[in-house]
Design a protein around this motif. Structure first.
Motif, PDB file in Angstrom:
ATOM      1  N   PHE A   1       6.283   5.978  17.308  1.00 34.91           N
ATOM      2  CA  PHE A   1       7.490   5.473  17.966  1.00 34.91           C
ATOM      3  C   PHE A   1       8.715   5.801  17.111  1.00 34.91           C
ATOM      4  CE2 PHE A   1       4.554   1.932  19.642  1.00 34.91           C
ATOM      5  CZ  PHE A   1       4.025   2.801  20.577  1.00 34.91           C
ATOM      6  N   GLN A   2       9.676   6.437  17.727  1.00 36.70           N
ATOM      7  CA  GLN A   2      10.830   6.931  16.975  1.00 36.70           C
ATOM      8  C   GLN A   2      11.630   5.803  16.336  1.00 36.70           C
ATOM      9  OE1 GLN A   2      14.106   9.009  19.060  1.00 36.70           O
ATOM     10  NE2 GLN A   2      13.673  10.732  17.701  1.00 36.70           N
ATOM     11  N   ALA A   3      11.743   4.660  16.996  1.00 40.04           N
ATOM     12  CA  ALA A   3      12.499   3.550  16.432  1.00 40.04           C
ATOM     13  C   ALA A   3      11.894   3.081  15.109  1.00 40.04           C
ATOM     14  CB  ALA A   3      12.558   2.394  17.429  1.00 40.04           C
ATOM     15  N   LEU A   4      10.568   3.074  15.033  1.00 41.28           N
ATOM     16  CA  LEU A   4       9.903   2.661  13.796  1.00 41.28           C
ATOM     17  C   LEU A   4      10.021   3.753  12.727  1.00 41.28           C
ATOM     18  CD1 LEU A   4       6.704   0.830  15.106  1.00 41.28           C
ATOM     19  CD2 LEU A   4       9.058   0.011  14.858  1.00 41.28           C
ATOM     20  N   GLN A   5      10.038   4.986  13.147  1.00 38.77           N
ATOM     21  CA  GLN A   5      10.254   6.076  12.183  1.00 38.77           C
ATOM     22  C   GLN A   5      11.636   5.956  11.543  1.00 38.77           C
ATOM     23  OE1 GLN A   5       9.656   9.719  14.362  1.00 38.77           O
ATOM     24  NE2 GLN A   5       7.465   9.337  14.709  1.00 38.77           N
ATOM     25  N   HIS A   6      12.628   5.584  12.338  1.00 36.63           N
ATOM     26  CA  HIS A   6      13.977   5.403  11.798  1.00 36.63           C
ATOM     27  C   HIS A   6      14.007   4.270  10.772  1.00 36.63           C
ATOM     28  CE1 HIS A   6      15.988   7.392  15.557  1.00 36.63           C
ATOM     29  NE2 HIS A   6      15.400   8.251  14.761  1.00 36.63           N
ATOM     30  N   ARG A   7      13.272   3.189  11.040  1.00 42.91           N
ATOM     31  CA  ARG A   7      13.250   2.073  10.107  1.00 42.91           C
ATOM     32  C   ARG A   7      12.559   2.461   8.799  1.00 42.91           C
ATOM     33  NH1 ARG A   7      11.770  -3.231  13.698  1.00 42.91           N
ATOM     34  NH2 ARG A   7      12.117  -4.259  11.686  1.00 42.91           N
TER      35      ARG A   7
ATOM     36  N   ALA B   1      12.528   5.468   7.616  1.00 43.70           N
ATOM     37  CA  ALA B   1      13.468   6.365   6.940  1.00 43.70           C
ATOM     38  C   ALA B   1      14.527   5.563   6.190  1.00 43.70           C
ATOM     39  CB  ALA B   1      14.126   7.296   7.953  1.00 43.70           C
ATOM     40  N   ASP B   2      15.009   4.498   6.801  1.00 48.95           N
ATOM     41  CA  ASP B   2      15.985   3.644   6.122  1.00 48.95           C
ATOM     42  C   ASP B   2      15.366   2.985   4.883  1.00 48.95           C
ATOM     43  OD1 ASP B   2      17.961   4.209   7.961  1.00 48.95           O
ATOM     44  OD2 ASP B   2      17.574   2.432   9.192  1.00 48.95           O
ATOM     45  N   MET B   3      14.122   2.557   4.987  1.00 51.41           N
ATOM     46  CA  MET B   3      13.438   1.971   3.829  1.00 51.41           C
ATOM     47  C   MET B   3      13.319   2.994   2.708  1.00 51.41           C
ATOM     48  SD  MET B   3      10.408  -0.104   5.845  1.00 51.41           S
ATOM     49  CE  MET B   3       9.473  -0.512   4.365  1.00 51.41           C
ATOM     50  N   TYR B   4      13.018   4.227   3.074  1.00 49.22           N
ATOM     51  CA  TYR B   4      12.870   5.278   2.063  1.00 49.22           C
ATOM     52  C   TYR B   4      14.197   5.554   1.353  1.00 49.22           C
ATOM     53  CZ  TYR B   4      11.618   9.726  -0.085  1.00 49.22           C
ATOM     54  OH  TYR B   4      11.390  10.733  -0.987  1.00 49.22           O
ATOM     55  N   ILE B   5      15.283   5.547   2.088  1.00 48.53           N
ATOM     56  CA  ILE B   5      16.604   5.769   1.481  1.00 48.53           C
ATOM     57  C   ILE B   5      16.911   4.659   0.481  1.00 48.53           C
ATOM     58  CG2 ILE B   5      19.090   5.787   1.946  1.00 48.53           C
ATOM     59  CD1 ILE B   5      18.395   7.176   4.620  1.00 48.53           C
ATOM     60  N   HIS B   6      16.669   3.415   0.873  1.00 52.34           N
ATOM     61  CA  HIS B   6      16.880   2.300  -0.053  1.00 52.34           C
ATOM     62  C   HIS B   6      16.006   2.444  -1.296  1.00 52.34           C
ATOM     63  CE1 HIS B   6      19.542  -0.700   1.897  1.00 52.34           C
ATOM     64  NE2 HIS B   6      19.166  -0.113   3.021  1.00 52.34           N
TER      65      HIS B   6
ATOM     66  N   GLY C   1      18.158  -5.249  -6.087  1.00 50.95           N
ATOM     67  CA  GLY C   1      18.037  -6.485  -5.333  1.00 50.95           C
ATOM     68  C   GLY C   1      18.286  -6.288  -3.850  1.00 50.95           C
ATOM     69  N   GLN C   2      19.295  -5.495  -3.523  1.00 51.61           N
ATOM     70  CA  GLN C   2      19.576  -5.209  -2.118  1.00 51.61           C
ATOM     71  C   GLN C   2      18.443  -4.414  -1.475  1.00 51.61           C
ATOM     72  OE1 GLN C   2      22.565  -6.380  -0.436  1.00 51.61           O
ATOM     73  NE2 GLN C   2      22.305  -7.615  -2.272  1.00 51.61           N
ATOM     74  N   ALA C   3      17.931  -3.436  -2.194  1.00 53.14           N
ATOM     75  CA  ALA C   3      16.839  -2.623  -1.662  1.00 53.14           C
ATOM     76  C   ALA C   3      15.574  -3.462  -1.477  1.00 53.14           C
ATOM     77  CB  ALA C   3      16.556  -1.450  -2.594  1.00 53.14           C
ATOM     78  N   ALA C   4      15.298  -4.333  -2.446  1.00 51.50           N
ATOM     79  CA  ALA C   4      14.101  -5.167  -2.368  1.00 51.50           C
ATOM     80  C   ALA C   4      14.147  -6.075  -1.141  1.00 51.50           C
ATOM     81  CB  ALA C   4      13.955  -5.998  -3.640  1.00 51.50           C
ATOM     82  N   ARG C   5      15.304  -6.633  -0.877  1.00 53.37           N
ATOM     83  CA  ARG C   5      15.428  -7.509   0.293  1.00 53.37           C
ATOM     84  C   ARG C   5      15.228  -6.712   1.580  1.00 53.37           C
ATOM     85  NH1 ARG C   5      20.576 -11.380   0.839  1.00 53.37           N
ATOM     86  NH2 ARG C   5      19.456 -12.285  -0.936  1.00 53.37           N
ATOM     87  N   PHE C   6      15.864  -5.552   1.660  1.00 53.46           N
ATOM     88  CA  PHE C   6      15.748  -4.746   2.890  1.00 53.46           C
ATOM     89  C   PHE C   6      14.321  -4.264   3.101  1.00 53.46           C
ATOM     90  CE2 PHE C   6      15.848  -0.795   5.287  1.00 53.46           C
ATOM     91  CZ  PHE C   6      16.641  -1.146   6.374  1.00 53.46           C
ATOM     92  N   ILE C   7      13.734  -3.672   2.079  1.00 58.34           N
ATOM     93  CA  ILE C   7      12.382  -3.134   2.218  1.00 58.34           C
ATOM     94  C   ILE C   7      11.384  -4.250   2.487  1.00 58.34           C
ATOM     95  CG2 ILE C   7      10.510  -2.011   0.926  1.00 58.34           C
ATOM     96  CD1 ILE C   7      12.690  -0.310  -0.449  1.00 58.34           C
ATOM     97  N   GLY C   8      11.538  -5.373   1.799  1.00 54.42           N
ATOM     98  CA  GLY C   8      10.632  -6.487   2.008  1.00 54.42           C
ATOM     99  C   GLY C   8      10.701  -7.035   3.422  1.00 54.42           C
ATOM    100  N   GLN C   9      11.910  -7.233   3.918  1.00 54.68           N
ATOM    101  CA  GLN C   9      12.060  -7.774   5.268  1.00 54.68           C
ATOM    102  C   GLN C   9      11.549  -6.796   6.323  1.00 54.68           C
ATOM    103  OE1 GLN C   9      16.247  -8.710   5.407  1.00 54.68           O
ATOM    104  NE2 GLN C   9      15.959 -10.726   4.480  1.00 54.68           N
ATOM    105  N   GLN C  10      11.866  -5.524   6.154  1.00 60.83           N
ATOM    106  CA  GLN C  10      11.396  -4.532   7.117  1.00 60.83           C
ATOM    107  C   GLN C  10       9.873  -4.435   7.105  1.00 60.83           C
ATOM    108  OE1 GLN C  10      13.325  -2.681   9.355  1.00 60.83           O
ATOM    109  NE2 GLN C  10      14.920  -4.091   8.689  1.00 60.83           N
ATOM    110  N   ALA C  11       9.281  -4.463   5.927  1.00 62.44           N
ATOM    111  CA  ALA C  11       7.824  -4.358   5.825  1.00 62.44           C
ATOM    112  C   ALA C  11       7.141  -5.527   6.524  1.00 62.44           C
ATOM    113  CB  ALA C  11       7.402  -4.293   4.363  1.00 62.44           C
ATOM    114  N   ILE C  12       7.671  -6.722   6.318  1.00 55.83           N
ATOM    115  CA  ILE C  12       7.090  -7.900   6.959  1.00 55.83           C
ATOM    116  C   ILE C  12       7.198  -7.777   8.478  1.00 55.83           C
ATOM    117  CG2 ILE C  12       7.365 -10.385   7.311  1.00 55.83           C
ATOM    118  CD1 ILE C  12       6.052  -9.669   4.661  1.00 55.83           C
ATOM    119  N   GLN C  13       8.354  -7.360   8.968  1.00 50.38           N
ATOM    120  CA  GLN C  13       8.536  -7.226  10.415  1.00 50.38           C
ATOM    121  C   GLN C  13       7.628  -6.147  11.002  1.00 50.38           C
ATOM    122  OE1 GLN C  13      12.649  -6.775  11.473  1.00 50.38           O
ATOM    123  NE2 GLN C  13      13.292  -8.561  10.292  1.00 50.38           N
ATOM    124  N   LEU C  14       7.490  -5.035  10.298  1.00 52.42           N
ATOM    125  CA  LEU C  14       6.673  -3.946  10.810  1.00 52.42           C
ATOM    126  C   LEU C  14       5.176  -4.288  10.797  1.00 52.42           C
ATOM    127  CD1 LEU C  14       8.582  -0.934   9.230  1.00 52.42           C
ATOM    128  CD2 LEU C  14       8.443  -1.510  11.660  1.00 52.42           C
TER     129      LEU C  14
END
Length: 384
Positions: free
Chosen positions: A276-282, A284-289, A324-337
């Motif tokens: 699913f492309q929407a999840l691929q985008h998420r 990709a954002d995690m990887y950038i962080h 700290g910002q990256a950890a919050r973003f990656i952590g929240q996205q991982a939990i949601q995914l």
């Protein structure tokens, strides 16, 4: 700037990773966390055998004289493996002793894996300001060599109950929040007047509240000079923050990898959800962080190794904020995914997320370091 690791550093990292994979798996860690002590003597002995306890100790005291970049690769692997042993607390305490320059016998014990340390720095009212110290150090009138009497309480001392010696900050002069007037002491945990109450923290680590009630230590317990420990405290805290950034990076990498694997195996409508492309985008954002955090964490390690105070302060605070910002973003996205499974105790994702949350709050959170960075000379254009 050259950012490739040396062969010796890669060997350290590889040895540590292989041990984590073979002897410190997720279920083993869960059993250790649930044990009475929350740590494992066998794991600590293995860390010592691998040379990890000797790595940050100067060569003249039986260590390898490793710098912050050497420690970066170690902490990254410990973060990847969610290791709960008192390694960070001990090496941070060793940095205090190294900077103080007079406790070689304790450093030798650390290098041999015979001594665990803990840093009793924070207090109820201090939050992230380590200069906010109410614990008092006064010259003792008793004893043959005088010494010091300590009174006060330290909160949330990482692995305080496992330590043989506590590095303690106390105020011997000046106002409660002054950088001047801070004295540092190496206090044996069994000193009369020292009481330690241990407990488990959110992320499975252990911490303790430490109370000093007329605890008397000799003059030789001083780390550095009386009333002049502020510079050592700041430098060691920056060192610890840099190590935390490296640990967070390892945890984020592991969380990213496990999330990607989950998306490749979890299926909906007959296809892996990674399609699913929407999840691929998420992702990709995690990887950038993740990559931005990696760059800043490594730069902080380089600046720490160089030993220039102004650049150290600037880069460590920038790295702690960005990580700290990256950890919050990656952590929240991982939990949601991961969906509902992401918050269960049986899945590593929730444990990585909780550890990342605690790293954010240790030795200054993102807001604290952002404010510190903005207050440094040169941020608004004035000369440094």
């Amino acid at each position: 700037m050259h950012f490739d690791f040396k062969e010796e550093q890669l060997q350290f990292a590889d040895a540590l990773r292989r041990w984590v994979e073979r002897g410190y798996g997720f279920e083993t860690r869960r059993a250790i966390v649930r044990s009475a002590s929350g740590v494992d003597d066998g794991a600590w002995a293995t860390l010592a055998e691998l040379g990890m306890t000797a790595l940050p100790v100067p060569e003249e005291h039986g260590g390898f004289g490793g710098d912050a970049v050497d420690m970066f690769v170690v902490m990254q692997e410990l973060g990847r493996g969610l290791v709960v042993e008192p390694y960070l607390a001990t090496v941070l305490g060793a940095e205090f002793l190294r900077l103080g320059g007079v406790h070689g016998e304790l450093l030798a014990e650390v290098a041999a894996g015979e001594l665990k340390l803990a840093c009793a720095l924070g207090e109820r009212q201090s939050r992230h300001d380590l200069n906010d110290i109410a614990t008092r150090a006064e010259r003792s009138t008793g004893g043959a060599d005088g010494g010091w009497r300590l009174d006060g309480e330290k909160k949330a001392v990482l692995h305080g109950a496992a330590a043989g010696v506590l590095v303690v900050s106390a105020r011997s002069g000046g106002g409660q929040r002054d950088a001047a007037g801070i004295s540092l002491f190496a206090v044996p945990a069994d000193t009369p007047g020292v009481s330690i109450t241990g407990y488990r923290t959110l992320d499975g680590m252990r911490a303790a509240d430490v109370r000093f009630e007329g605890a008397v230590v000799p003059e030789s317990a001083l780390i550095g000079s009386a009333g002049e420990g502020g510079a050592i405290l700041e430098a060691a805290a920056d060192y610890g923050a840099g190590l935390l950034c490296a640990e967070a990076l390892g945890a984020m990498q592991a969380l990213f990898d496990s999330t990607l694997d989950y998306l490749k195996t979890r299926q909906q409508f007959g296809v892996p959800i990674a399609k699913f492309q929407a999840l691929q985008h998420r992702m990709a954002d995690m990887y950038i962080h993740l990559e931005q955090a990696r760059s800043m964490a490594l730069l902080a390690a380089v600046r720490l190794a160089e030993g220039k105070p102004a650049e150290r302060r600037r880069t460590v605070s920038a790295a702690k904020y960005r990580v700290g910002q990256a950890a919050r973003f990656i952590g929240q996205q991982a939990i949601q995914l991961h969906g509902g499974m992401g918050v269960t105790d049986e899945l590593p994702a929730s444990h990585y997320f909780k550890r990342l949350a605690m790293i954010e709050l240790t030795l200054g959170d993102s807001d604290h370091h952002l404010a510190r960075f903005a207050a440094l000379p040169g941020f608004t254009g004035e000369a440094a």
